[in-house]
Write a protein that holds these residues in place. Structure first.
Motif, PDB file in Angstrom:
ATOM      1  N   MET A 163      11.212  11.993   1.000  1.00 42.34           N
ATOM      2  CA  MET A 163      11.035  12.728   2.249  1.00 42.34           C
ATOM      3  C   MET A 163       9.897  12.126   3.072  1.00 42.34           C
ATOM      4  O   MET A 163       9.981  12.035   4.305  1.00 42.34           O
ATOM      5  CB  MET A 163      10.754  14.198   1.936  1.00 42.34           C
ATOM      6  CG  MET A 163      10.945  15.138   3.102  1.00 42.34           C
ATOM      7  SD  MET A 163      12.684  15.385   3.480  1.00 42.34           S
ATOM      8  CE  MET A 163      12.580  16.511   4.864  1.00 42.34           C
ATOM      9  N   TRP A 164       8.846  11.705   2.399  1.00 41.30           N
ATOM     10  CA  TRP A 164       7.715  11.091   3.095  1.00 41.30           C
ATOM     11  C   TRP A 164       8.123   9.750   3.691  1.00 41.30           C
ATOM     12  O   TRP A 164       7.811   9.446   4.846  1.00 41.30           O
ATOM     13  CB  TRP A 164       6.536  10.911   2.140  1.00 41.30           C
ATOM     14  CG  TRP A 164       5.334  10.307   2.795  1.00 41.30           C
ATOM     15  CD1 TRP A 164       4.611  10.818   3.835  1.00 41.30           C
ATOM     16  CD2 TRP A 164       4.716   9.058   2.469  1.00 41.30           C
ATOM     17  NE1 TRP A 164       3.574   9.966   4.160  1.00 41.30           N
ATOM     18  CE2 TRP A 164       3.612   8.898   3.345  1.00 41.30           C
ATOM     19  CE3 TRP A 164       4.968   8.089   1.501  1.00 41.30           C
ATOM     20  CZ2 TRP A 164       2.786   7.772   3.274  1.00 41.30           C
ATOM     21  CZ3 TRP A 164       4.141   6.974   1.442  1.00 41.30           C
ATOM     22  CH2 TRP A 164       3.061   6.825   2.328  1.00 41.30           C
ATOM     23  N   TYR A 165       8.850   8.948   2.910  1.00 41.09           N
ATOM     24  CA  TYR A 165       9.324   7.656   3.403  1.00 41.09           C
ATOM     25  C   TYR A 165      10.274   7.826   4.594  1.00 41.09           C
ATOM     26  O   TYR A 165      10.288   7.007   5.512  1.00 41.09           O
ATOM     27  CB  TYR A 165      10.026   6.878   2.295  1.00 41.09           C
ATOM     28  CG  TYR A 165       9.106   6.190   1.312  1.00 41.09           C
ATOM     29  CD1 TYR A 165       7.790   5.904   1.640  1.00 41.09           C
ATOM     30  CD2 TYR A 165       9.561   5.811   0.048  1.00 41.09           C
ATOM     31  CE1 TYR A 165       6.939   5.274   0.733  1.00 41.09           C
ATOM     32  CE2 TYR A 165       8.729   5.171  -0.859  1.00 41.09           C
ATOM     33  CZ  TYR A 165       7.420   4.908  -0.517  1.00 41.09           C
ATOM     34  OH  TYR A 165       6.581   4.275  -1.410  1.00 41.09           O
ATOM     35  N   GLN A 198       0.828  -1.208   0.000  1.00 42.43           N
ATOM     36  CA  GLN A 198       0.000   0.000   0.000  1.00 42.43           C
ATOM     37  C   GLN A 198       0.862   1.258   0.000  1.00 42.43           C
ATOM     38  O   GLN A 198       0.579   2.227  -0.714  1.00 42.43           O
ATOM     39  CB  GLN A 198      -0.928   0.000   1.209  1.00 42.43           C
ATOM     40  CG  GLN A 198      -1.853   1.218   1.250  1.00 42.43           C
ATOM     41  CD  GLN A 198      -2.781   1.203   2.454  1.00 42.43           C
ATOM     42  OE1 GLN A 198      -2.764   0.262   3.242  1.00 42.43           O
ATOM     43  NE2 GLN A 198      -3.593   2.234   2.602  1.00 42.43           N
ATOM     44  N   GLU A 199       1.926   1.253   0.800  1.00 41.86           N
ATOM     45  CA  GLU A 199       2.817   2.422   0.864  1.00 41.86           C
ATOM     46  C   GLU A 199       3.565   2.617  -0.438  1.00 41.86           C
ATOM     47  O   GLU A 199       3.846   3.757  -0.832  1.00 41.86           O
ATOM     48  CB  GLU A 199       3.794   2.254   2.033  1.00 41.86           C
ATOM     49  CG  GLU A 199       3.137   2.442   3.393  1.00 41.86           C
ATOM     50  CD  GLU A 199       3.990   1.955   4.539  1.00 41.86           C
ATOM     51  OE1 GLU A 199       3.759   2.410   5.681  1.00 41.86           O
ATOM     52  OE2 GLU A 199       4.883   1.112   4.311  1.00 41.86           O
ATOM     53  N   GLU A 251      13.466   2.407   2.069  1.00 43.97           N
ATOM     54  CA  GLU A 251      13.444   2.779   0.642  1.00 43.97           C
ATOM     55  C   GLU A 251      13.698   4.256   0.417  1.00 43.97           C
ATOM     56  O   GLU A 251      13.997   4.664  -0.714  1.00 43.97           O
ATOM     57  CB  GLU A 251      12.106   2.369   0.014  1.00 43.97           C
ATOM     58  CG  GLU A 251      11.933   0.881  -0.202  1.00 43.97           C
ATOM     59  CD  GLU A 251      11.414   0.153   1.031  1.00 43.97           C
ATOM     60  OE1 GLU A 251      11.154  -1.057   0.931  1.00 43.97           O
ATOM     61  OE2 GLU A 251      11.253   0.798   2.098  1.00 43.97           O
ATOM     62  N   ASN A 252      13.580   5.074   1.468  1.00 48.37           N
ATOM     63  CA  ASN A 252      13.836   6.507   1.288  1.00 48.37           C
ATOM     64  C   ASN A 252      15.260   6.736   0.788  1.00 48.37           C
ATOM     65  O   ASN A 252      15.504   7.614  -0.023  1.00 48.37           O
ATOM     66  CB  ASN A 252      13.566   7.273   2.589  1.00 48.37           C
ATOM     67  CG  ASN A 252      14.762   7.350   3.512  1.00 48.37           C
ATOM     68  OD1 ASN A 252      15.582   8.249   3.415  1.00 48.37           O
ATOM     69  ND2 ASN A 252      14.855   6.403   4.435  1.00 48.37           N
ATOM     70  N   GLY A 268       1.900   7.206  -6.348  1.00 51.85           N
ATOM     71  CA  GLY A 268       0.915   8.260  -6.576  1.00 51.85           C
ATOM     72  C   GLY A 268       1.469   9.631  -6.238  1.00 51.85           C
ATOM     73  O   GLY A 268       1.237  10.607  -6.962  1.00 51.85           O
ATOM     74  N   MET A 269       2.230   9.710  -5.126  1.00 50.42           N
ATOM     75  CA  MET A 269       2.841  10.977  -4.726  1.00 50.42           C
ATOM     76  C   MET A 269       3.877  11.428  -5.757  1.00 50.42           C
ATOM     77  O   MET A 269       3.994  12.618  -6.055  1.00 50.42           O
ATOM     78  CB  MET A 269       3.501  10.827  -3.349  1.00 50.42           C
ATOM     79  CG  MET A 269       2.521  10.578  -2.216  1.00 50.42           C
ATOM     80  SD  MET A 269       3.335  10.304  -0.624  1.00 50.42           S
ATOM     81  CE  MET A 269       3.893  11.971  -0.267  1.00 50.42           C
TER      82      MET A 269
END
Length: 204
Positions: free
Chosen positions: A144-146, A99-100, A153-154, A106-107
């Motif tokens: 940045m979100w990760y 899901q992430e 994975e970031n 999508g982001m």
């Protein structure tokens, strides 16, 4: 090489040089602290991104500027998440779920569209470096979100984006930022290795 870095600052003001140097130092400190899972990743990163927003606005690189505004916002969010995690028990390093991954994709796509829209808003004539800028913006946005979620994975996304950013900033004549992203690349590789070891050691 030395002349290359100096030449781009021949007509720069002392203020611009000082600000770029401060962004350079705090940016590297931020990645170093991220590698160590230290909360100081966010205050140092916030200083770096806010300065970079101003510098990129002056240089009219609106895509990168928009992304650094986002980095500033995400620094506050990540600071909150890591602090909250420390209060409730350490926020563990994990891998992204399916899901992430979908949300991250999508982001990435949304960022491409938004960054393109920013250039259109400023009525800026797009050239090849700007399209590269749009692509790296998508990578960094998702990275940045990760990072705020402590997903390993970031670092993969940072490494790819940093490798692209090094020649991009060099081409633009921003030698200090180009050097900064070169250091970022090395630190991101080391951080990925360190986080992977931690992840492997904490698996049940």
């Amino acid at each position: 090489m030395f002349d290359f870095f100096l030449k781009s600052y021949e007509n720069a003001s002392s203020l611009q040089i000082a600000l770029e140097f401060l962004a350079f130092v705090t940016g590297i400190l931020s990645v170093f602290f991220a590698k160590k899972e230290n909360i100081w990743v966010y205050p140092t990163g916030l200083i770096s991104t806010l300065i970079t927003v101003y510098l990129l606005y002056q240089a009219q690189y609106f895509g990168d500027m928009t992304m650094n505004i986002y980095y500033s916002i995400m620094s506050v969010y990540g600071w909150y998440r890591w602090t909250k995690g420390a209060d409730e028990g350490a926020l563990a390093i994990t891998r992204t779920s399916t899901q992430e991954k979908i949300v991250g994709l999508g982001m990435f796509v949304l960022t491409l569209l938004v960054t393109y829209g920013v250039y259109q808003f400023f009525d800026y004539t797009l050239e090849i470096p700007n399209y590269i800028d749009i692509f790296t913006s998508g990578l960094f946005f998702t990275a940045m979100w990760y990072m705020a979620l402590k997903k390993i994975e970031n670092w993969t996304l940072w490494i790819i984006g940093d490798c692209i950013a090094v020649p991009l900033f060099a081409y633009r004549g921003l030698g200090m930022l180009s050097l900064q992203y070169l250091v970022f690349t090395v630190l991101a590789v080391l951080a990925y290795i360190e986080w992977k070891k931690i992840l492997n050691n904490t698996r049940p």
